[in-house]
Motif scaffolding. Structure first.
Motif, PDB file in Angstrom:
ATOM      1  N   VAL A  13       0.834  -1.199   0.000  1.00  0.00           N
ATOM      2  CA  VAL A  13       0.000   0.000   0.000  1.00  0.00           C
ATOM      3  C   VAL A  13       0.869   1.249   0.000  1.00  0.00           C
ATOM      4  CG1 VAL A  13      -1.796   1.234   1.271  1.00  0.00           C
ATOM      5  CG2 VAL A  13      -1.845  -1.266   1.155  1.00  0.00           C
ATOM      6  N   TYR A  14       1.998   1.185   0.686  1.00  0.00           N
ATOM      7  CA  TYR A  14       2.939   2.294   0.714  1.00  0.00           C
ATOM      8  C   TYR A  14       4.323   1.774   0.347  1.00  0.00           C
ATOM      9  CZ  TYR A  14      -0.397   5.347   3.070  1.00  0.00           C
ATOM     10  OH  TYR A  14      -1.481   6.116   3.373  1.00  0.00           O
ATOM     11  N   GLN A  15       5.116   2.614  -0.259  1.00  0.00           N
ATOM     12  CA  GLN A  15       6.503   2.246  -0.503  1.00  0.00           C
ATOM     13  C   GLN A  15       7.290   2.327   0.797  1.00  0.00           C
ATOM     14  OE1 GLN A  15       8.064   4.819  -3.544  1.00  0.00           O
ATOM     15  NE2 GLN A  15       7.271   3.530  -5.197  1.00  0.00           N
ATOM     16  N   LEU A  16       8.282   1.472   0.904  1.00  0.00           N
ATOM     17  CA  LEU A  16       9.184   1.566   2.051  1.00  0.00           C
ATOM     18  C   LEU A  16       9.961   2.866   1.974  1.00  0.00           C
ATOM     19  CD1 LEU A  16      10.630  -2.055   2.204  1.00  0.00           C
ATOM     20  CD2 LEU A  16       9.301  -0.935   3.996  1.00  0.00           C
ATOM     21  N   SER A  17       9.977   3.600   3.040  1.00  0.00           N
ATOM     22  CA  SER A  17      10.775   4.825   3.074  1.00  0.00           C
ATOM     23  C   SER A  17      12.254   4.452   3.183  1.00  0.00           C
ATOM     24  CB  SER A  17      10.357   5.703   4.247  1.00  0.00           C
ATOM     25  OG  SER A  17       9.012   6.128   4.095  1.00  0.00           O
ATOM     26  N   PRO A  18      13.121   5.138   2.457  1.00  0.00           N
ATOM     27  CA  PRO A  18      14.549   4.767   2.465  1.00  0.00           C
ATOM     28  C   PRO A  18      15.217   5.072   3.799  1.00  0.00           C
ATOM     29  CG  PRO A  18      14.193   6.799   1.221  1.00  0.00           C
ATOM     30  CD  PRO A  18      12.837   6.266   1.548  1.00  0.00           C
ATOM     31  N   GLU A  19      16.033   4.117   4.256  1.00  0.00           N
ATOM     32  CA  GLU A  19      16.815   4.358   5.463  1.00  0.00           C
ATOM     33  C   GLU A  19      18.011   5.245   5.135  1.00  0.00           C
ATOM     34  OE1 GLU A  19      16.529   1.779   9.297  1.00  0.00           O
ATOM     35  OE2 GLU A  19      18.089   1.078   7.960  1.00  0.00           O
ATOM     36  N   GLN A  20      18.452   6.010   6.131  1.00  0.00           N
ATOM     37  CA  GLN A  20      19.649   6.822   5.991  1.00  0.00           C
ATOM     38  C   GLN A  20      20.453   6.711   7.280  1.00  0.00           C
ATOM     39  OE1 GLN A  20      19.661  10.537   4.089  1.00  0.00           O
ATOM     40  NE2 GLN A  20      17.918  10.114   2.775  1.00  0.00           N
ATOM     41  N   ILE A  21      21.682   7.204   7.238  1.00  0.00           N
ATOM     42  CA  ILE A  21      22.556   7.063   8.405  1.00  0.00           C
ATOM     43  C   ILE A  21      22.036   7.867   9.597  1.00  0.00           C
ATOM     44  CG2 ILE A  21      24.567   6.666   6.941  1.00  0.00           C
ATOM     45  CD1 ILE A  21      25.497   9.519   7.751  1.00  0.00           C
ATOM     46  N   ALA A  22      22.359   7.396  10.785  1.00  0.00           N
ATOM     47  CA  ALA A  22      21.946   8.081  12.005  1.00  0.00           C
ATOM     48  C   ALA A  22      22.803   9.311  12.279  1.00  0.00           C
ATOM     49  CB  ALA A  22      22.024   7.132  13.192  1.00  0.00           C
ATOM     50  N   GLY A  23      24.037   9.315  11.760  1.00  0.00           N
ATOM     51  CA  GLY A  23      24.923  10.459  11.956  1.00  0.00           C
ATOM     52  C   GLY A  23      25.620  10.437  13.300  1.00  0.00           C
ATOM     53  N   PRO A  24      26.620  11.310  13.465  1.00  0.00           N
ATOM     54  CA  PRO A  24      27.438  11.288  14.691  1.00  0.00           C
ATOM     55  C   PRO A  24      26.776  11.939  15.895  1.00  0.00           C
ATOM     56  CG  PRO A  24      28.171  13.044  13.243  1.00  0.00           C
ATOM     57  CD  PRO A  24      27.107  12.296  12.488  1.00  0.00           C
ATOM     58  N   TYR A  25      25.627  12.603  15.702  1.00  0.00           N
ATOM     59  CA  TYR A  25      25.038  13.375  16.795  1.00  0.00           C
ATOM     60  C   TYR A  25      23.834  12.681  17.424  1.00  0.00           C
ATOM     61  CZ  TYR A  25      28.013  16.886  14.629  1.00  0.00           C
ATOM     62  OH  TYR A  25      29.092  17.560  14.087  1.00  0.00           O
ATOM     63  N   PHE A  26      23.729  11.365  17.252  1.00  0.00           N
ATOM     64  CA  PHE A  26      22.655  10.616  17.898  1.00  0.00           C
ATOM     65  C   PHE A  26      22.938  10.440  19.384  1.00  0.00           C
ATOM     66  CE2 PHE A  26      21.444   6.518  19.717  1.00  0.00           C
ATOM     67  CZ  PHE A  26      20.071   6.617  19.659  1.00  0.00           C
ATOM     68  N   ARG A  27      21.893  10.611  20.181  1.00  0.00           N
ATOM     69  CA  ARG A  27      21.922  10.254  21.594  1.00  0.00           C
ATOM     70  C   ARG A  27      20.483  10.062  22.053  1.00  0.00           C
ATOM     71  NH1 ARG A  27      22.516  15.994  24.764  1.00  0.00           N
ATOM     72  NH2 ARG A  27      22.252  14.660  26.568  1.00  0.00           N
ATOM     73  N   ASN A  28      20.306   9.455  23.189  1.00  0.00           N
ATOM     74  CA  ASN A  28      18.970   9.185  23.718  1.00  0.00           C
ATOM     75  C   ASN A  28      18.762   9.982  24.996  1.00  0.00           C
ATOM     76  OD1 ASN A  28      16.510   8.094  24.465  1.00  0.00           O
ATOM     77  ND2 ASN A  28      17.422   6.262  25.370  1.00  0.00           N
ATOM     78  N   PRO A  29      18.122  11.149  24.904  1.00  0.00           N
ATOM     79  CA  PRO A  29      17.922  11.953  26.110  1.00  0.00           C
ATOM     80  C   PRO A  29      16.759  11.482  26.979  1.00  0.00           C
ATOM     81  CG  PRO A  29      16.949  13.067  24.233  1.00  0.00           C
ATOM     82  CD  PRO A  29      17.597  11.808  23.698  1.00  0.00           C
ATOM     83  N   LYS A  30      16.062  10.408  26.544  1.00  0.00           N
ATOM     84  CA  LYS A  30      14.922   9.851  27.287  1.00  0.00           C
ATOM     85  C   LYS A  30      13.856  10.904  27.551  1.00  0.00           C
ATOM     86  CE  LYS A  30      17.431   6.093  29.583  1.00  0.00           C
ATOM     87  NZ  LYS A  30      17.746   5.442  30.876  1.00  0.00           N
ATOM     88  N   LEU A  31      13.568  11.690  26.546  1.00  0.00           N
ATOM     89  CA  LEU A  31      12.579  12.752  26.668  1.00  0.00           C
ATOM     90  C   LEU A  31      11.392  12.451  25.766  1.00  0.00           C
ATOM     91  CD1 LEU A  31      14.955  15.855  26.603  1.00  0.00           C
ATOM     92  CD2 LEU A  31      13.717  14.967  28.587  1.00  0.00           C
ATOM     93  N   ILE A  32      10.260  12.120  26.383  1.00  0.00           N
ATOM     94  CA  ILE A  32       9.021  11.966  25.636  1.00  0.00           C
ATOM     95  C   ILE A  32       8.267  13.284  25.758  1.00  0.00           C
ATOM     96  CG2 ILE A  32       6.830  10.726  25.483  1.00  0.00           C
ATOM     97  CD1 ILE A  32       9.213   9.120  24.558  1.00  0.00           C
ATOM     98  N   ARG A  33       8.262  14.028  24.662  1.00  0.00           N
ATOM     99  CA  ARG A  33       7.657  15.355  24.700  1.00  0.00           C
ATOM    100  C   ARG A  33       7.303  15.793  23.287  1.00  0.00           C
ATOM    101  NH1 ARG A  33      12.959  19.155  26.155  1.00  0.00           N
ATOM    102  NH2 ARG A  33      14.292  18.462  24.410  1.00  0.00           N
ATOM    103  N   ARG A  34       6.277  16.620  23.200  1.00  0.00           N
ATOM    104  CA  ARG A  34       5.854  17.134  21.904  1.00  0.00           C
ATOM    105  C   ARG A  34       6.660  18.368  21.525  1.00  0.00           C
ATOM    106  NH1 ARG A  34      -0.402  17.788  20.381  1.00  0.00           N
ATOM    107  NH2 ARG A  34      -0.112  15.533  20.421  1.00  0.00           N
TER     108      ARG A  34
END
Length: 241
Positions: A13-34
């Protein structure tokens, strides 16, 4: 088989969206917020992303969608002291040591029953050697709550349309840089990793002034059984807060 019987193949129904690199600035701040802006300068951007199962077209509910991007001057929180006007020739997670504990322009949301997440942020700037973009990671639920999600099914980058970006980069908060932004077509990752399919639909909120901000939206098709090669579950523990 009757010659009059037509045979049709079932198409996603939908095309798969292409994956791309996460880059060097990934981190997990554990923030669930809008709202992830934390008062940073820049033109407002309201972002709506719809996550669907590309095989069935059904919304992916209770998934965690994390986004992160640079500020108007090209800096990422956690790496605020890295000079955004100097090109950095690394792309792997953890390749650049962090300089601070800031968390601006980072956060996650749980998809609703329609597979939708909404963010309030600022229009991203750029750093040397890249076009304007927003990083995204989708984690699929593994327990009773979306916050239990560990399975990273998709990692991508969202690009901004040139017309809107030209207007934004002329604004005071974004101008006066020592280097120029790359256009989408000049960006290596846009050209080689399906950037055209990952370009946001962007509209000005007000007809009178772009200062009031923009609304961007996109539907992202993922394979919920896929395992991303860009971010591993343990990365959310290793590169945290």
């Amino acid at each position: 088989m009757d010659d009059n019987t037509s045979v049709t193949s079932v198409q996603p129904v939908y095309q798969l969206s292409p994956e791309q690199i996460a880059g060097p600035y990934f981190r997990n701040p554990k923030l669930i917020r809008r709202n992830i802006s934390e008062g940073t300068d820049g033109i407002p951007l309201v972002l709506r992303l719809t996550i669907v199962d590309a095989m069935t077209g059904q919304p992916v509910t209770d998934a965690v969608v994390d986004i992160w991007h640079c500020n108007a001057r090209g800096a990422y929180s956690g790496w605020s002291l890295v000079n955004p006007d100097k090109e950095v020739d690394v792309g792997e997670i953890g390749a650049i040591p962090r300089t601070d504990d800031d968390t601006y322009l980072r956060g996650g949301q749980c998809t609703d029953k329609k597979g939708i997440v909404r963010f309030t942020t600022t229009y991203p700037g750029f750093y040397a050697g890249r076009a304007l973009h927003i990083h995204v990671a989708v984690r699929v639920k593994a327990g009773n709550h979306c916050m239990d999600a560990r399975h990273v099914a998709w990692v991508g980058q969202l690009y901004l349309p040139e017309v809107a970006s030209r207007s934004v980069l002329n604004a005071r908060e974004y101008s006066g840089r020592a280097v120029a932004s790359l256009t989408n077509a000049q960006d290596f990752f846009y050209r080689t990793m399906g950037g055209e399919a990952s370009t946001l639909n962007v509209h000005a909120i007000s007809r009178d002034s772009h200062d009031d901000g923009f609304f961007g939206h996109l539907t992202i098709g993922i394979d919920t059984f896929a395992v991303s090669t860009q971010i591993k579950p343990e990365d959310f523990d290793k590169y945290t807060v």
